[in-house]
Design an enzyme around this catalytic site. Sequence first.
Site, short mmCIF file in Angstrom:
data_model
loop_
_atom_site.label_atom_id
_atom_site.label_comp_id
_atom_site.label_asym_id
_atom_site.label_seq_id
_atom_site.Cartn_x
_atom_site.Cartn_y
_atom_site.Cartn_z
N ARG A 1 4.08 -4.19 -13.25
CA ARG A 1 3.49 -4.45 -11.94
C ARG A 1 4.04 -5.74 -11.34
O ARG A 1 4.38 -5.79 -10.14
CB ARG A 1 1.97 -4.52 -12.06
CG ARG A 1 1.26 -4.85 -10.76
CD ARG A 1 -0.24 -4.83 -10.93
NE ARG A 1 -0.73 -3.48 -11.19
CZ ARG A 1 -2.01 -3.18 -11.40
NH1 ARG A 1 -2.91 -4.14 -11.41
NH2 ARG A 1 -2.38 -1.95 -11.61
N LEU B 1 -22.25 -4.80 -2.43
CA LEU B 1 -22.70 -3.47 -2.85
C LEU B 1 -23.42 -2.76 -1.71
O LEU B 1 -23.22 -1.56 -1.47
CB LEU B 1 -23.62 -3.58 -4.06
CG LEU B 1 -23.01 -4.09 -5.37
CD1 LEU B 1 -24.07 -4.14 -6.46
CD2 LEU B 1 -21.85 -3.23 -5.81
N LEU C 1 -18.68 7.90 11.73
CA LEU C 1 -19.36 9.15 12.06
C LEU C 1 -18.34 10.28 12.24
O LEU C 1 -18.53 11.17 13.05
CB LEU C 1 -20.20 8.99 13.33
CG LEU C 1 -21.44 8.10 13.22
CD1 LEU C 1 -22.19 8.04 14.55
CD2 LEU C 1 -22.37 8.59 12.11
N CYS D 1 -13.95 2.26 -4.19
CA CYS D 1 -15.07 1.37 -3.88
C CYS D 1 -16.39 2.09 -3.57
O CYS D 1 -17.40 1.79 -4.20
CB CYS D 1 -14.70 0.47 -2.69
SG CYS D 1 -13.36 -0.68 -3.04
N LYS E 1 -6.99 8.34 1.70
CA LYS E 1 -7.04 8.14 3.14
C LYS E 1 -5.65 7.82 3.63
O LYS E 1 -4.74 7.58 2.84
CB LYS E 1 -8.03 7.03 3.52
CG LYS E 1 -7.64 5.65 3.03
CD LYS E 1 -8.62 4.58 3.47
CE LYS E 1 -8.67 4.42 4.96
NZ LYS E 1 -9.47 3.25 5.38
N ARG F 1 -7.13 6.84 -5.98
CA ARG F 1 -8.34 6.75 -6.79
C ARG F 1 -9.50 7.46 -6.11
O ARG F 1 -9.77 7.24 -4.94
CB ARG F 1 -8.68 5.28 -7.06
CG ARG F 1 -7.69 4.57 -7.98
CD ARG F 1 -7.97 3.09 -8.10
NE ARG F 1 -7.73 2.38 -6.85
CZ ARG F 1 -7.90 1.07 -6.69
NH1 ARG F 1 -8.33 0.34 -7.70
NH2 ARG F 1 -7.66 0.50 -5.54
#
Length: 668
Positions: A110, A338, A383, A393, A456, A463
């Site tokens: 990495r 959270l 929406l 997340c 997305k 993930r």
Amino acid sequence: MIPTTPMTPMTPLPLSVVDAEEITTLDDSTAPTTPDGSSSFSPNLRPQDDSSYRSVNSLSTAPFGAAAAAPAVRNVCCVGAGFVGGPTAAVIALHNPHICVTVVDRDEKRIRRWNSKHPPIYEPGLNDILRIARDGSRGCVFNDGPTNHGGSDAIRCETVSPDDRGGRCEGQKRASINSVAARLPNLVFTTDVAKCVSEADVVLIAVNTPTKRRGNGAGSATDMAAFEAVTALVAQHASPGAIIVEKSTVPCRTAQLVQDTLALYRPGVHFEVLSNPEFLAAGTAINDLLHADRILIGSNNTASGNRAAAALASVYASWIPAARIITTNLFSSELAKLVANSMLAQRISSINSIAAVCDATGADVDEVARAVGADPRIGSKFLKAGIGFGGSCLKKDVLSLAYLAETLVLPEVARYWLAVVEMNEFARNRLVSRVLQCLNNTLAGKKVTVLGFAFKKDTNDTRESPALDIIRALEKEGPEEIAVYDPLCTPTQMAEEIGHFAGPGVLRSNGGPVAVYADAYAACQGSDAVLITTEFDEFKNRPVEADGGAGNLEELPPNQNSALDAEDHLSRLNPIPLCDKDCPECQREHLNASTVSYYGTGNDDEHARKARLDWTRIYYHMKRPHWVLDGRGVLDIATMEHVGFRVESVGRRSRLTKSSSPGNHKCW
């Protein structure tokens, strides 16, 4: 390749580079300070008298009363070179050329990629920032006044005569002369964790905190193994008085764990622990960092705690307005992260539940969302109905909040939040059911194409991607082929992750039906149905919208020595670090050179990657009746039906079904 050894602290740049308007001195604050000789005062953080020193002398949102004087930060170390650590450190380094920023990770592969032209993650604008902060830049002089012909010609003047203050060059009319100073690199990626931690004034912990897969709390509690290991390492090597910052998303009251660990390994040595959660969204992370709507810093309500918070705030204050820097106590900051993600997930699940009602009644979810979102108490964001949320997340944080409620003996609260996750899974399952219904309840001998593998658009992060669950469910129906294509994920990456998630036997290379493609048209050829599972702009059939990029990076002021010029019209960028001869990414590019692949057209040329698919071309190479199932609501249904497609979209009625009775349509 850039050496992977930490940089020594750099000489502060001139005042004109750092932006004098934001600079204050200790005399501007009346808050109590920690004596120089005390154990809570880091020798690395002693106030400096040079012009690059900053302090936050007024935090209007701080709950602690008088503001604390901020000691100067010279060296920031970020432990963790992932989706949070890498971009965050890059933007901090970009806007703070007087601070040495190191990113450390024990994963040599990495780090090697961060030090090359192949960063391990894709984010719009990230490469441009790396070119400045990691590689440095040369000084230049340019004109920016009015021209006869406009455009970028205003910067073509390479030399300016001292006697020609009007700046006449190549048709220009009295353009003003500007200069940008050379900049030394101040962002380093390395595997030397101990050394970098020991030299840092501020240590950011940005490691992965996934959901536990086994043991007590499996499936809901947060797996803190990596975080605990890094905390122990930081405790052993951190300089006395260093500021330890929770950047990872952690359960509430984790700060107490950090403080206890520090006391265990370094009894009698004082450290300040802060909570500074990230609010980044994959695909827009750079924009979220450059134009953050808030920076949240939690600290102990003590004199040294307030000073530590002010020191961290001064780092962000180089580009974030002070009014957006919010200070709270430690546990409020941890819980706020959270709650923020859980409420965003809640809105997505809420609109998806309404989409199911729309399908049954004949209403249009877009029209419902537009009407409801017009209420200022609700707002229009999040929406957009579809197949649910993904990523590392939202689900994880909802489950963590539910688990916290269970441990606090609040079962009703836990059930409420668990329902958000259940509705998300319901949205994914509905799409698979609709595919089967449209294809006469069988996939035997048929080909289904999945467009979009990342969770997305504008990211290669897979993930918790909905596509993974959908591919695994489709494979169980025995299709002849499941073709998978994504504009940003490489075929190798997709094959590895599908094999890991659903088993290597599902891959075409092992006799299974799943085939990964580097070309969208090849993936769709001969397909019985095309599913859109990621909202990439490339999949739309509407006109290309204005692309805001990564937050108008070019608008960064030259006087901060951070103006970005992706095509380097100013010739100020240093060469990109050379890769090793055995670089696997370069070898993969060479192998894929003959195909239309991500590495061939997308990674280094975002404009090429943004080209829309030619749906007419896809139509003529599909099988009848040309089904397209839009799981993300990116298609204009009327236009697709004009071509000849049969389109189904979550919560939206096609022209072919408007005359049907509600709830009786074949697929919905």
